[in-house]
Design a protein around this motif. Structure first.
Motif, PDB file in Angstrom:
ATOM      1  N   PHE A   5       0.838  -1.204   0.000  1.00  0.00           N
ATOM      2  CA  PHE A   5       0.000   0.000   0.000  1.00  0.00           C
ATOM      3  C   PHE A   5       0.875   1.258   0.000  1.00  0.00           C
ATOM      4  CE2 PHE A   5      -1.958   3.403   2.530  1.00  0.00           C
ATOM      5  CZ  PHE A   5      -3.042   3.692   1.719  1.00  0.00           C
ATOM      6  N   VAL A   6       1.885   1.273   0.848  1.00  0.00           N
ATOM      7  CA  VAL A   6       2.793   2.416   0.918  1.00  0.00           C
ATOM      8  C   VAL A   6       3.451   2.648  -0.441  1.00  0.00           C
ATOM      9  CG1 VAL A   6       4.956   3.257   1.918  1.00  0.00           C
ATOM     10  CG2 VAL A   6       3.189   2.256   3.392  1.00  0.00           C
ATOM     11  N   ALA A   7       3.904   1.579  -1.074  1.00  0.00           N
ATOM     12  CA  ALA A   7       4.552   1.706  -2.389  1.00  0.00           C
ATOM     13  C   ALA A   7       3.571   2.188  -3.449  1.00  0.00           C
ATOM     14  CB  ALA A   7       5.157   0.360  -2.790  1.00  0.00           C
ATOM     15  N   ALA A   8       2.326   1.705  -3.378  1.00  0.00           N
ATOM     16  CA  ALA A   8       1.326   2.097  -4.375  1.00  0.00           C
ATOM     17  C   ALA A   8       0.979   3.579  -4.259  1.00  0.00           C
ATOM     18  CB  ALA A   8       0.071   1.251  -4.216  1.00  0.00           C
ATOM     19  N   CYS A   9       1.068   4.136  -3.054  1.00  0.00           N
ATOM     20  CA  CYS A   9       0.754   5.556  -2.848  1.00  0.00           C
ATOM     21  C   CYS A   9       1.837   6.493  -3.364  1.00  0.00           C
ATOM     22  CB  CYS A   9       0.541   5.835  -1.360  1.00  0.00           C
ATOM     23  SG  CYS A   9      -0.988   5.160  -0.672  1.00  0.00           S
ATOM     24  N   GLU A  10       3.019   5.985  -3.594  1.00  0.00           N
ATOM     25  CA  GLU A  10       4.181   6.823  -3.877  1.00  0.00           C
ATOM     26  C   GLU A  10       3.961   7.856  -4.977  1.00  0.00           C
ATOM     27  OE1 GLU A  10       8.927   6.406  -5.059  1.00  0.00           O
ATOM     28  OE2 GLU A  10       7.714   4.619  -4.698  1.00  0.00           O
ATOM     29  N   PRO A  11       3.360   7.501  -6.135  1.00  0.00           N
ATOM     30  CA  PRO A  11       3.211   8.528  -7.180  1.00  0.00           C
ATOM     31  C   PRO A  11       2.377   9.726  -6.739  1.00  0.00           C
ATOM     32  CG  PRO A  11       2.877   6.322  -8.078  1.00  0.00           C
ATOM     33  CD  PRO A  11       2.915   6.168  -6.596  1.00  0.00           C
ATOM     34  N   TRP A  12       1.425   9.517  -5.842  1.00  0.00           N
ATOM     35  CA  TRP A  12       0.535  10.613  -5.431  1.00  0.00           C
ATOM     36  C   TRP A  12       1.123  11.441  -4.289  1.00  0.00           C
ATOM     37  CZ3 TRP A  12      -1.100   6.220  -7.709  1.00  0.00           C
ATOM     38  CH2 TRP A  12      -1.936   6.385  -8.813  1.00  0.00           C
ATOM     39  N   LEU A  13       2.343  11.110  -3.890  1.00  0.00           N
ATOM     40  CA  LEU A  13       3.035  11.893  -2.855  1.00  0.00           C
ATOM     41  C   LEU A  13       4.134  12.762  -3.457  1.00  0.00           C
ATOM     42  CD1 LEU A  13       3.353   9.024  -0.220  1.00  0.00           C
ATOM     43  CD2 LEU A  13       1.639  10.850  -0.284  1.00  0.00           C
ATOM     44  N   LYS A  14       4.152  12.814  -4.799  1.00  0.00           N
ATOM     45  CA  LYS A  14       5.159  13.587  -5.514  1.00  0.00           C
ATOM     46  C   LYS A  14       4.470  14.481  -6.538  1.00  0.00           C
ATOM     47  CE  LYS A  14       8.627   9.857  -5.236  1.00  0.00           C
ATOM     48  NZ  LYS A  14       9.481   8.937  -6.022  1.00  0.00           N
ATOM     49  N   ALA A  15       5.209  15.424  -7.092  1.00  0.00           N
ATOM     50  CA  ALA A  15       4.694  16.249  -8.174  1.00  0.00           C
ATOM     51  C   ALA A  15       4.338  15.326  -9.350  1.00  0.00           C
ATOM     52  CB  ALA A  15       5.749  17.274  -8.593  1.00  0.00           C
ATOM     53  N   PRO A  16       3.281  15.641 -10.105  1.00  0.00           N
ATOM     54  CA  PRO A  16       2.475  16.866 -10.024  1.00  0.00           C
ATOM     55  C   PRO A  16       1.284  16.769  -9.072  1.00  0.00           C
ATOM     56  CG  PRO A  16       1.802  15.599 -11.924  1.00  0.00           C
ATOM     57  CD  PRO A  16       2.918  14.809 -11.283  1.00  0.00           C
ATOM     58  N   TYR A  17       1.116  15.617  -8.418  1.00  0.00           N
ATOM     59  CA  TYR A  17      -0.061  15.445  -7.569  1.00  0.00           C
ATOM     60  C   TYR A  17       0.089  16.148  -6.221  1.00  0.00           C
ATOM     61  CZ  TYR A  17      -1.008  11.807 -10.994  1.00  0.00           C
ATOM     62  OH  TYR A  17      -1.225  11.126 -12.162  1.00  0.00           O
ATOM     63  N   ALA A  18       1.284  16.111  -5.626  1.00  0.00           N
ATOM     64  CA  ALA A  18       1.486  16.655  -4.287  1.00  0.00           C
ATOM     65  C   ALA A  18       1.592  18.176  -4.335  1.00  0.00           C
ATOM     66  CB  ALA A  18       2.746  16.064  -3.673  1.00  0.00           C
ATOM     67  N   PRO A  19       0.826  18.892  -3.492  1.00  0.00           N
ATOM     68  CA  PRO A  19       0.875  20.357  -3.497  1.00  0.00           C
ATOM     69  C   PRO A  19       1.958  20.931  -2.593  1.00  0.00           C
ATOM     70  CG  PRO A  19      -0.859  19.621  -2.020  1.00  0.00           C
ATOM     71  CD  PRO A  19      -0.254  18.373  -2.619  1.00  0.00           C
ATOM     72  N   TRP A  20       2.733  20.073  -1.925  1.00  0.00           N
ATOM     73  CA  TRP A  20       3.739  20.570  -0.990  1.00  0.00           C
ATOM     74  C   TRP A  20       5.132  20.520  -1.618  1.00  0.00           C
ATOM     75  CZ3 TRP A  20       0.647  16.223   0.127  1.00  0.00           C
ATOM     76  CH2 TRP A  20       1.248  14.983  -0.158  1.00  0.00           C
ATOM     77  N   PRO A  21       6.054  21.326  -1.129  1.00  0.00           N
ATOM     78  CA  PRO A  21       7.439  21.273  -1.632  1.00  0.00           C
ATOM     79  C   PRO A  21       8.053  19.912  -1.320  1.00  0.00           C
ATOM     80  CG  PRO A  21       7.058  23.261  -0.339  1.00  0.00           C
ATOM     81  CD  PRO A  21       5.881  22.382  -0.115  1.00  0.00           C
ATOM     82  N   ALA A  22       8.845  19.406  -2.232  1.00  0.00           N
ATOM     83  CA  ALA A  22       9.453  18.085  -2.042  1.00  0.00           C
ATOM     84  C   ALA A  22      10.277  18.026  -0.750  1.00  0.00           C
ATOM     85  CB  ALA A  22      10.324  17.736  -3.242  1.00  0.00           C
ATOM     86  N   ARG A  23      10.886  19.174  -0.380  1.00  0.00           N
ATOM     87  CA  ARG A  23      11.735  19.179   0.816  1.00  0.00           C
ATOM     88  C   ARG A  23      10.931  18.931   2.093  1.00  0.00           C
ATOM     89  NH1 ARG A  23      10.905  24.505  -0.603  1.00  0.00           N
ATOM     90  NH2 ARG A  23       9.952  25.812   1.045  1.00  0.00           N
ATOM     91  N   ASN A  24       9.613  19.168   2.046  1.00  0.00           N
ATOM     92  CA  ASN A  24       8.777  19.004   3.240  1.00  0.00           C
ATOM     93  C   ASN A  24       8.350  17.565   3.487  1.00  0.00           C
ATOM     94  OD1 ASN A  24       8.939  21.747   3.398  1.00  0.00           O
ATOM     95  ND2 ASN A  24       6.729  22.118   3.476  1.00  0.00           N
ATOM     96  N   PHE A  25       8.472  16.725   2.449  1.00  0.00           N
ATOM     97  CA  PHE A  25       7.930  15.372   2.586  1.00  0.00           C
ATOM     98  C   PHE A  25       8.798  14.532   3.518  1.00  0.00           C
ATOM     99  CE2 PHE A  25       7.709  10.886   1.210  1.00  0.00           C
ATOM    100  CZ  PHE A  25       6.377  10.657   1.504  1.00  0.00           C
TER     101      PHE A  25
END
Length: 509
Positions: free
Chosen positions: A358-378
């Protein structure tokens, strides 16, 4: 006399050869995927062979982009093929085979040769009728209440008449000569079906420019690739007697060994009880990929559009489908596409994933262009702390972004509707009380945080549900989300209190 064909019902094992043969026009749609799935499941159930063939003879509509999308879609869905285009070496069984090439655009010489043999054998003939002449005769037939199909005007032209037409410079198509008796066959889904000859007239197999039509290339490829079963959509049912007659001719010419067994899958209906079309947004496979459906969840639902593993069971794996699938158990009635049910089935498959998957499947939606937060914050660690809670609540993977964004944004999202809904009169006093109690609470315990907010609510005459709403909006920006007190733990005491202070400042301004 009625000519009958019953197919090869009961064929099993390595004798079974089915095919999936889409045209590369536009984005793949769910009806196409359902057809691919049923063919794939039958091949895997019987231990047979799935042939993946590309029907790309329409240069005006076919595109290389759509071709690549088809290959990508099959791989994403996990529907591997045994023969077909694109040999790969990455462990995905795909490509090659003894009956290639598997793109019709590369088989034109084959179709031309078969057409010549059909003409030479008298199974086909040149038709010199112009479009205007055909339409005039059709209109006359309609006025007289007769069938308006081709009337056979060129069926038995003399050599002299053909020569005269040629001298005039008339172009011609090539038509196949249909039998004069009814054609009856047994459909694996619909049972015995009979077509009367007046309703299935002679049809074109070559255009005037010599280009082959679907009516020729599809049966020829099935014959040369030794296809034993043809599973396809109900919209193609009316073409079946024509194809059967062509198979008979190909058998007499020594080109085909058999007529395959046919099964016509039920229509998939959309809104307003209308057939789901490519233009309907919910028909696009890309929509489900972009929203984060699991292939297993989507295929599970699509399999229910005409088939079920049992009357009281909707959730099953692909392996379970393969073990149980029988084409003869497909329901002939139209199947209604229900997006809500599709989402519910996908949510169940999400919950059944091992947590690491599940964690691996979520990975694309935790990055640009889906994620609205700066990458440094993740923070992967922070996400994994909330992942078990998120897994039980998501419908599709893309939902994860809104559920965890409060962890990685510098400030919570600004949602005015949520703010107006939660921040009622007296909310500022409640938040001050809650802040004080949270400040001295035990942050190692989610229950302790819950008790702090509960106690604050009691002081203001509010139950927990009403008391926690302003806290949730102050911290996450939304009225709904993951369990609040576990979320506060992951966010941390300092950031939580900072956000409560910011909300208080806004309320007091």
């Amino acid at each position: 006399m009625t000519t009958e064909f019953s197919g090869r019902e009961g064929t099993a094992g390595s004798d079974v050869r089915v095919r999936f043969c889409p045209s590369p026009t536009g984005n793949p749609h769910v009806g196409l995927v359902r057809t691919a799935l049923f063919n794939w499941a039958y091949a895997r159930h019987t231990g047979g062979t799935l042939v993946f063939r590309i029907e790309d003879t329409d240069a005006a509509r076919d595109s290389e982009e759509s071709y690549q999308q088809l290959l990508d879609a099959m791989r994403w869905l996990g529907l591997d093929w045994d023969e077909g285009p694109e040999v790969r070496e990455d462990g995905f069984v795909a490509g090659g085979g003894p009956h290639g090439p598997y793109r019709q655009s590369q088989r034109m010489d084959i179709y031309a040769d078969v057409a010549r043999k059909l003409l030479d054998g008298g199974y086909a003939y040149p038709c010199y009728c112009t479009a205007e002449e055909l339409e005039h005769r059709r209109e006359q037939a309609r006025k007289e209440g007769r069938p308006s199909g081709y009337d056979g005007a060129c069926r038995d032209l003399s050599g002299e008449r053909i020569a005269a037409y040629e001298a005039e410079g008339r172009s011609h198509v090539v038509r196949f000569r249909m039998p004069d008796e009814p054609i009856t066959f047994t459909d694996a889904v619909r049972g015995e079906i009979t077509f009367q000859p007046e309703n299935v007239t002679d049809y074109g197999i070559l255009r005037a420019n010599g280009a082959p039509l679907y009516t020729l290339v599809n049966p020829v490829d099935d014959a040369l690739m030794d296809i034993t079963h043809v599973f396809r959509g109900e919209d193609l049912l009316s073409s079946t007697p024509r194809q059967i007659a062509l198979y008979w001719a190909l058998m007499e010419l020594g080109i085909a060994e058999r007529v395959p067994e046919f099964a016509h899958l039920p229509y998939v209906m959309g809104e307003g009880n209308k057939k789901l079309s490519k233009r309907d947004p919910q028909s696009s496979l890309n929509l489900y990929r972009e929203r984060g459906f699991l292939p297993e969840g989507l295929l599970n639902y699509l399999s229910l559009l005409g088939w079920s593993i049992s009357e009281d069971r909707d959730i099953f794996s692909r392996d379970e489908m393969v073990a149980a699938f029988d084409i003869h158990e497909v329901n002939a009635n139209p199947a209604r596409f229900d997006l809500k049910k599709c989402e519910a089935i996908n949510a169940t498959h999400l919950r059944e994933l091992p947590l690491g998957d599940f964690v691996a499947a979520c990975e694309p939606w935790l990055k640009a262009p889906y994620a609205p937060w700066p990458a440094r914050n993740f923070s992967q660690q922070a996400f994994e702390e909330l992942a078990p809670l998120a897994q039980t609540r998501l419908t599709v993977l893309s939902d994860i972004t809104d559920n965890v964004d409060f962890l990685f944004l510098d400030q919570p999202v600004e949602d005015e509707k949520s703010w107006q809904k939660a921040m009622k009169e007296g909310s500022a006093d409640l938040l001050r009380t809650a802040r004080g109690k949270l400040d001295v609470a035990d942050w190692t315990s989610a229950d302790a945080l819950k008790e702090a907010v509960l106690a604050a609510g009691e002081e203001h005459g509010l139950k927990l549900g009403k008391a926690q709403a302003p806290v949730r909006v102050a911290v996450t920006g939304r009225t709904v989300g993951l369990p609040l007190f576990e979320s506060l733990q992951v966010l941390g005491k300092d950031r939580t209190l900072e956000r409560v202070d910011a909300a208080l400042a806004k309320l007091d301004s």
